[in-house]
Design a protein around this motif. Sequence first.
Motif, PDB file in Angstrom:
ATOM      1  N   PHE A  40       0.882  -0.286  -2.640  1.00 47.48           N
ATOM      2  CA  PHE A  40      -0.556  -0.460  -2.862  1.00 47.48           C
ATOM      3  C   PHE A  40      -0.789  -1.431  -4.015  1.00 47.48           C
ATOM      4  CE2 PHE A  40      -4.552   0.652  -4.993  1.00 47.48           C
ATOM      5  CZ  PHE A  40      -5.443   0.600  -3.920  1.00 47.48           C
ATOM      6  N   ARG A  41      -1.758  -2.321  -3.826  1.00 45.88           N
ATOM      7  CA  ARG A  41      -2.193  -3.220  -4.903  1.00 45.88           C
ATOM      8  C   ARG A  41      -3.693  -3.081  -5.043  1.00 45.88           C
ATOM      9  NH1 ARG A  41       1.572  -7.152  -7.401  1.00 45.88           N
ATOM     10  NH2 ARG A  41      -0.016  -8.771  -7.201  1.00 45.88           N
ATOM     11  N   TYR A  42      -4.138  -2.772  -6.248  1.00 42.90           N
ATOM     12  CA  TYR A  42      -5.571  -2.647  -6.479  1.00 42.90           C
ATOM     13  C   TYR A  42      -6.200  -4.037  -6.517  1.00 42.90           C
ATOM     14  CZ  TYR A  42     -10.112  -1.631  -8.444  1.00 42.90           C
ATOM     15  OH  TYR A  42     -11.468  -1.546  -8.621  1.00 42.90           O
ATOM     16  N   THR A  43      -6.915  -4.370  -5.463  1.00 45.89           N
ATOM     17  CA  THR A  43      -7.643  -5.632  -5.374  1.00 45.89           C
ATOM     18  C   THR A  43      -8.778  -5.423  -4.404  1.00 45.89           C
ATOM     19  OG1 THR A  43      -5.545  -6.827  -5.611  1.00 45.89           O
ATOM     20  CG2 THR A  43      -7.463  -8.114  -4.993  1.00 45.89           C
ATOM     21  N   SER A  44      -9.962  -5.240  -4.887  1.00 49.12           N
ATOM     22  CA  SER A  44     -11.094  -5.015  -3.993  1.00 49.12           C
ATOM     23  C   SER A  44     -11.388  -6.258  -3.177  1.00 49.12           C
ATOM     24  CB  SER A  44     -12.340  -4.636  -4.798  1.00 49.12           C
ATOM     25  OG  SER A  44     -13.474  -4.605  -3.955  1.00 49.12           O
ATOM     26  N   HIS A  66       2.981  -9.428  -1.004  1.00 43.69           N
ATOM     27  CA  HIS A  66       3.718  -8.647  -2.004  1.00 43.69           C
ATOM     28  C   HIS A  66       4.042  -7.251  -1.475  1.00 43.69           C
ATOM     29  CE1 HIS A  66       4.762  -6.961  -5.979  1.00 43.69           C
ATOM     30  NE2 HIS A  66       4.108  -5.895  -5.555  1.00 43.69           N
ATOM     31  N   CYS A  67       3.045  -6.582  -0.900  1.00 39.55           N
ATOM     32  CA  CYS A  67       3.252  -5.209  -0.437  1.00 39.55           C
ATOM     33  C   CYS A  67       4.180  -5.147   0.771  1.00 39.55           C
ATOM     34  CB  CYS A  67       1.912  -4.557  -0.102  1.00 39.55           C
ATOM     35  SG  CYS A  67       0.861  -4.246  -1.531  1.00 39.55           S
ATOM     36  N   LEU A  87       9.496  -3.708   3.017  1.00 40.51           N
ATOM     37  CA  LEU A  87      10.655  -4.170   3.769  1.00 40.51           C
ATOM     38  C   LEU A  87      11.924  -4.087   2.929  1.00 40.51           C
ATOM     39  CD1 LEU A  87       9.238  -7.260   5.713  1.00 40.51           C
ATOM     40  CD2 LEU A  87       9.801  -4.995   6.615  1.00 40.51           C
ATOM     41  N   THR A  88      11.812  -4.424   1.651  1.00 38.02           N
ATOM     42  CA  THR A  88      12.965  -4.320   0.759  1.00 38.02           C
ATOM     43  C   THR A  88      13.387  -2.864   0.596  1.00 38.02           C
ATOM     44  OG1 THR A  88      12.312  -6.314  -0.452  1.00 38.02           O
ATOM     45  CG2 THR A  88      13.809  -4.794  -1.571  1.00 38.02           C
ATOM     46  N   GLU A  89      12.417  -1.983   0.456  1.00 38.54           N
ATOM     47  CA  GLU A  89      12.735  -0.568   0.264  1.00 38.54           C
ATOM     48  C   GLU A  89      13.394   0.044   1.485  1.00 38.54           C
ATOM     49  OE1 GLU A  89      10.395   3.673  -0.597  1.00 38.54           O
ATOM     50  OE2 GLU A  89       9.422   1.757  -1.079  1.00 38.54           O
ATOM     51  N   THR A  90      12.962  -0.349   2.667  1.00 41.79           N
ATOM     52  CA  THR A  90      13.457   0.290   3.894  1.00 41.79           C
ATOM     53  C   THR A  90      14.585  -0.467   4.577  1.00 41.79           C
ATOM     54  OG1 THR A  90      11.765  -0.840   5.223  1.00 41.79           O
ATOM     55  CG2 THR A  90      11.217   1.343   4.338  1.00 41.79           C
TER      56      THR A  90
END
Length: 423
Positions: A108-112, A127-128, A133-136
Amino acid sequence: MSETTTRGLRRRNRARVLKWVMLNPGATRLNLATVTGLSLATVTNVVGDLIDDGIIEDSGTVPSQGGRPTTTLSVRPEAAHFIGVDVGEHGVAVEVFDLSLNRLASSFRYTSARASDPDSIAADIEHCVNEVLTETGVRESVVGIGLGLPGIVEHPEWSRVDDHGDAMLYAQSIAWDGLEVGTLVSHDIPVFADNGASTLALSEHWLGAARGVDHGIVALIGRGIGVGIISGGEILRGRSSSAGEWGHTIVSWGGRPDATGIRGTLEAYVGGTSIADRWAEAGGDPDEDYELALAQLIEAAPRDETAAAVLDDTVELLGVGLANLVNLINPGRIVIGGWAGLALVAHLGDRIADAARRNSLERFAGQFDLVPSHFGRDGVALGAALLVVQEFIDGRAVVGGRTITAPHQRAGSPRVTGGPSGP
């Protein structure tokens, strides 16, 4: 029967079997024949093809009525992966799911979206997506990326994004007018997109509070307001996928303007920011954070006449808006989601349902119930991923460079494009 007709029939049979096994792990071949209406021989052939493709597997046994135990079936979770993106009011949420629809990772990235330009949102999505993808480590088995977006998503096929530009986003309230949806995603992965309210409806219809509902309404109430309409067991799309802009229907002629400048709309009165603004205009002192302001209003109403009046008007106007849908759609269930909708239903659900019934035709008023969203804030991203899942089920999806489509099509087949059908 022509070759084209035969391929289409095989693909439809495959889709019916695969979807049932996905949503009902532990199904048997006999059970599949019963629920799909296909012959046992057809089911056996389809199951064999899906096993050969590595998509489902024999997963266990259950006792039979004499003779050998009956084999059960389940999908192979690692066979395919799907990414869902929620471009929401508070930021960008990205989640990755396996074929069993287990969520494996999220970012999650806070960007309205209301305060950001498309390039900033695209950077946050990139970015997300990279993070999950890197994590999984599932990049090679990702079928596609689904986007749940604010505003109207238009495409002749209603959701498929080809060559970075076929789908267009029109979000008047945030001044995104005619944005090519494909420009929001930099990865070389097929992209699908729909309005966030419709993706919420998809997740609730498949797996949540509207599962098994053939005619229903799934309302997304935050700063903005939208609705996903379930009609005949499918999400109603409209001519170019635009159906569901419920928040811009008129409830007060010449009244308050909403974010698009249209006066007297439901969103101008019942949207989360509008509720706080009306309280401030009436003399209240709401927090600058609109979610906190709504919580303050609900808490203050029992002891504050001004707060109570604003909340009473909110309930009545929301009831009128829902009644308009009830009289038009004749739903069996209304599901309320979104941060403002969830807060209102949690404290005032019975009053909202009563207001909707009082403003509906008597016959329709007794034919629906009103419930909160099952998935809460996670439903939009899940529904966006389900856009891709549906494409995979329908046999038009690419996994790791190969097309999984009609039976017997194997590695090296060309990519097949086209929008997925409704659930």
